[in-house]
Scaffold this active site. Structure first.
Site: not given
Ligand code: NAP
Length: 281
Positions: A67, A63, A129, A151, A103, A241, A153
């Protein structure tokens, strides 16, 4: 005495992971002598951790934030994981490490009956992300028209440019604050906005959500985010989720054991762990 079968998840942070609960409940329901543990691994320790696990574990999940980094130590990576660019499941076959990603399977399972509706529909994905890469590819592969709003682009444009060429035509990118109310099937939140402890935040306003039939937030802590509250107030279907996490875990198990799990056992485990987590919050 035979050694207990060992499985793990590596990440950082990892203390709040629900994966041990899910996998160990499954082992108990199956009457198996196996253990699934959570290991906090710092970025500089990924290779050492995988070397240790190669000698001791039959498989492990990966995780945030490892990854992509784990891929350097793997002997093979399957097509889906290679296409996503990230691995969440490693299978250890006699010291040979194989990478997979479950996933996307979990994401579609969490969408449930709504995945049937995806072809030709308008879908909005928030965030660009790691999880967005998986979600966007699954939605495009299912034939929907995807708007990717982030956020930053440029990060959305970078994600789009890395997609397989045959999927790029179905995608448009924009900034989060450009989103307006519109008739659309689905909004998927892949940002952490609204996650505990920042439970009063939402990545979109209620006005921006208007016209949306289904809102799917990948967050499950809190169980119902502010975004899902907005959606429910507008009469939309709301999905969190938790099923995604649960079903990606079941798919990892099927990869490790090379056979399908009995569906009645999966249903019982889902009921037990969901009741436990829902009570927590
Ligand atoms: P990540 O790679 O860090 O990407 C996060 C994204 O969110 C980026 O595009 C970032 O934008 C944006 N972001 C972060 N803070 C923000 C804010 N304050 N306002 C607007 N945009 C914001 O994270 P990830 O691994 O994709 O995970 C994201 C979420 O999905 C987490 O909450 C995680 O727990 C959840 N998730 C759940 C599962 C599940 O099985 N349910 C699986 C995977 C992930 P910028 O590019 O502008 O920084």
């Amino acid at each position: 005495m035979t050694a207990q079968r060992l499985f793990a998840v590596i990440g950082d942070p990892i203390g709040h992971s629900h994966s041990p609960l899910i996998h160990n409940t499954l082992f108990r329901h199956l009457g198996e002598d196996a253990q699934y543990i959570a290991l906090r691994v710092r970025p500089q320790g990924v290779s050492a951790a995988q070397s240790l696990l190669r000698d001791n574990a039959l498989g492990w999940n990966v995780t945030i934030p490892h990854k992509a980094a784990v891929m350097a130590d793997l002997d093979t990576v399957d097509t889906t994981a290679r296409q996503y660019g990230v691995v969440n499941t490693v299978k250890n076959v006699g010291g040979q490490l194989q990478g997979y990603n479950t996933d996307g399977y979990g994401f579609l399972a969490g969408l449930g009956q709504w995945q049937q509706e995806l072809p030709g529909q308008k879908v909005l994905v928030l965030g660009a992300g790691g999880s967005s890469r998986v979600v966007v590819q699954e939605l495009l592969q299912a034939g929907s028209h995807v708007v990717l709003a982030n956020r930053n682009r440029q990060r959305a444009l970078d994600l789009a440019a890395q997609l397989p060429e045959h999927l790029q035509g179905g995608l448009q990118c924009c900034q989060l604050d450009e989103i307006q109310a519109q008739e659309r099937l689905l909004v998927v939140n892949t940002t952490p906005v609204g996650m505990s402890p920042h439970v009063d935040e939402a990545p979109l306003t209620k006005e921006q959500l208007q016209g949306t039939a289904v809102v799917y937030d990948l967050i499950y802590n809190p169980w119902r985010t502010r975004l899902l509250d907005h959606a429910a107030a507008l009469g939309a279907v709301v999905l969190n989720g938790w099923p995604m996490l649960f079903y990606q875990a079941m798919k990892s198990q099927e990869i490790w054991r090379e056979e399908a799990l009995p569906s009645a056992v999966v249903a019982d485990v889902y009921q037990e762990v969901t009741a436990f987590v829902e009570r927590q919050g």
